[in-house]
Design an enzyme around this catalytic site. Structure first.
Site, short mmCIF file in Angstrom:
data_model
loop_
_atom_site.label_atom_id
_atom_site.label_comp_id
_atom_site.label_asym_id
_atom_site.label_seq_id
_atom_site.Cartn_x
_atom_site.Cartn_y
_atom_site.Cartn_z
N THR A 14 0.83 -1.21 0.00
CA THR A 14 0.00 0.00 0.00
C THR A 14 0.86 1.25 0.00
O THR A 14 0.44 2.30 -0.50
CB THR A 14 -0.93 -0.03 1.23
OG1 THR A 14 -1.80 -1.15 1.08
CG2 THR A 14 -1.77 1.23 1.35
N TYR A 28 -8.47 0.67 -2.93
CA TYR A 28 -7.41 1.19 -3.80
C TYR A 28 -6.64 -0.01 -4.32
O TYR A 28 -6.92 -1.14 -3.93
CB TYR A 28 -6.47 2.10 -2.98
CG TYR A 28 -5.86 1.37 -1.81
CD1 TYR A 28 -6.47 1.37 -0.56
CD2 TYR A 28 -4.70 0.59 -1.97
CE1 TYR A 28 -5.95 0.64 0.49
CE2 TYR A 28 -4.18 -0.14 -0.92
CZ TYR A 28 -4.81 -0.11 0.30
OH TYR A 28 -4.31 -0.84 1.34
N SER A 61 1.68 -7.58 -0.45
CA SER A 61 2.54 -8.51 0.30
C SER A 61 1.88 -9.84 0.61
O SER A 61 2.57 -10.82 0.91
CB SER A 61 3.03 -7.85 1.59
OG SER A 61 1.99 -7.67 2.50
N THR A 94 1.77 -4.13 4.34
CA THR A 94 1.62 -4.38 5.78
C THR A 94 1.19 -5.81 6.11
O THR A 94 1.45 -6.30 7.21
CB THR A 94 0.58 -3.43 6.40
OG1 THR A 94 -0.65 -3.57 5.69
CG2 THR A 94 1.04 -2.00 6.39
N ASP A 95 0.53 -6.49 5.14
CA ASP A 95 -0.07 -7.79 5.48
C ASP A 95 0.96 -8.81 5.95
O ASP A 95 0.67 -9.62 6.84
CB ASP A 95 -0.83 -8.35 4.28
CG ASP A 95 -2.14 -7.62 4.04
OD1 ASP A 95 -2.49 -6.74 4.85
OD2 ASP A 95 -2.81 -7.91 3.03
N LYS A 167 0.88 -6.97 12.96
CA LYS A 167 -0.24 -6.13 12.52
C LYS A 167 -1.46 -6.50 13.35
O LYS A 167 -1.93 -7.63 13.29
CB LYS A 167 -0.49 -6.36 11.02
CG LYS A 167 -1.56 -5.46 10.43
CD LYS A 167 -1.66 -5.66 8.91
CE LYS A 167 -2.73 -4.77 8.31
NZ LYS A 167 -2.80 -4.91 6.83
N GLU A 288 -1.40 -27.63 29.07
CA GLU A 288 -2.60 -28.13 28.38
C GLU A 288 -2.37 -29.46 27.64
O GLU A 288 -3.27 -30.26 27.52
CB GLU A 288 -3.16 -27.11 27.38
CG GLU A 288 -3.60 -25.81 28.03
CD GLU A 288 -5.10 -25.69 28.19
OE1 GLU A 288 -5.83 -26.67 27.91
OE2 GLU A 288 -5.55 -24.61 28.62
N1 LIG Z 1 -1.53 -1.91 3.88
C1 LIG Z 1 -1.06 -2.82 3.03
O1 LIG Z 1 0.08 -2.71 2.64
C2 LIG Z 1 -1.94 -3.99 2.65
C3 LIG Z 1 -1.64 -4.68 1.35
N2 LIG Z 1 -2.59 -5.74 1.14
C4 LIG Z 1 -0.26 -5.31 1.33
O2 LIG Z 1 0.12 -5.98 2.25
O3 LIG Z 1 0.44 -5.19 0.36
#
Ligand SMILES: NC(=O)C[C@H](N)C(=O)O
Length: 331
Positions: A14, A28, A61, A94-95, A167, A288
């Protein structure tokens, strides 16, 4: 005084995303803007570093594969050995930021700063967070004080350890948190440090990207209530070398699954218990389930996706359960 030389390796995400309108903060397309355009959009980078960019991938990602990790890791390792590189920034989605960053933390032998950066909103959106995140990441990467701290993730003014960070939410700029706290803060380009990572990483790691040719298959099976054995058996059949049990609570295992996991382990497949609790798990041996008796492994505080990374790296060198458990305590 000479400016630090920082290389930005761009992989997509992103932070390189673009939407149709400034109001599109969630709808987007990721991985659209090339690295040179990202750099040109922040002229202030030239004040703090001598920056050059390389486009390694251009993907969201969630589409990254183990082969991509190896390609990126080898490029980071090569650059880190060069005298004309003081620090490396990786722009990323971010993923899976927490996976790639942890992987690099485990396998790249250097004390130079390696900083992974991402954004929650595309650059075209109102209050886009990528610009400041990237400026901060370059600042951290060019700073000698950032050395020997392991791979870092810089987002939302915080400097987190690649090992701990995860995340936590998919919709706000303050998405990345470490269960044990951030290592530091970055404000107006200045770093403020509070703590160090006590786990083995980078130069102190026994794993070396220059020696890893491929990563064995490790799969994650998610377990809530009403869990069935379908996924576990399918992963075993497909050739997984380890299955990460993403269990509830203490990485707990449903009674009906216990004989299934015992059976799968008898086939030579490692069973690694982790927890999918939201704020960070803490799975202990023989809590457990009798891990000693079943010869299973616990992931301790690593979430399932980080456990997959460590298991893949470790299984490239050993399939001994005791050794693997030692590795899970030390990294
Ligand atoms: N905020 C992001 O970057 C999400 C995006 N789906 C990625 O991981 O490339």
């Amino acid at each position: 005084q000479q400016k630090p030389q920082v290389v930005i390796l761009a992989t997509g995400g992103t932070i390189a995303g673009a939407g149709a309108d400034a109001t599109n903060s969630a709808t987007y397309q990721a991985a659209k803007v090339p690295v040179d355009k990202l750099i040109a959009g922040i002229p202030q980078l030239n004040d703090i570093a001598s920056v050059r960019g390389e486009q390694v991938f251009q993907v969201a990602s969630e589409s990254l594969r183990n082969e991509n990790l190896l390609t990126l890791g080898k490029r980071v390792s090569d650059l880190a050995k060069r005298d004309d590189v003081d620090g490396i920034v990786i722009t990323h989605g971010t993923d899976t930021t927490e996976e790639t960053a942890y992987f690099l933390n485990l396998v790249v032998h250097t004390d130079k700063p390696i900083v992974v950066v991402a954004s929650m909103r595309p650059g075209t959106a109102m209050s886009a967070d990528g610009t400041l995140n990237l400026f901060n990441a370059v600042s951290v990467a060019g700073n000698k004080e950032s050395r020997s701290r392991g791979v870092l993730v810089v987002m939302n003014d915080e400097i987190n350890s690649a090992r701990d960070v995860s995340k936590m939410i998919n919709i706000r700029p303050d998405a990345f948190k470490s269960p044990w706290g951030a290592l530091g803060m970055i404000v107006e380009g200045k770093s403020y440090w509070f703590r160090r990572l006590d786990k083995r990483h980078t130069n102190a790691s026994e794993f070396d990207i220059d020696k890893i040719k491929s990563l064995p298959l490790v799969e994650i099976a998610y377990a809530g209530g009403n869990v069935n054995d379908t996924a576990y058996r399918a992963f075993a059949q497909a050739g997984a070398k380890a299955i990460i049990h993403a269990g509830p609570g203490n990485g707990s295992v449903a009674g009906s699954l216990v004989p299934v996991l015992q059976d799968i382990h008898k086939q030579g497949i490692q069973i690694i218990r982790s927890s999918h609790v939201n704020a960070g798990g803490f799975v202990l041996r023989n809590a457990e389930q009798p891990d000693d008796k079943y010869d299973w492994i616990v992931a301790h505080d690593l979430n399932p996706q980080k456990a997959r990374i460590l298991a893949s790296v470790a299984l490239a060198t050993t399939n001994n359960t005791k050794e693997l458990q030692r590795i899970f305590w030390q990294y």
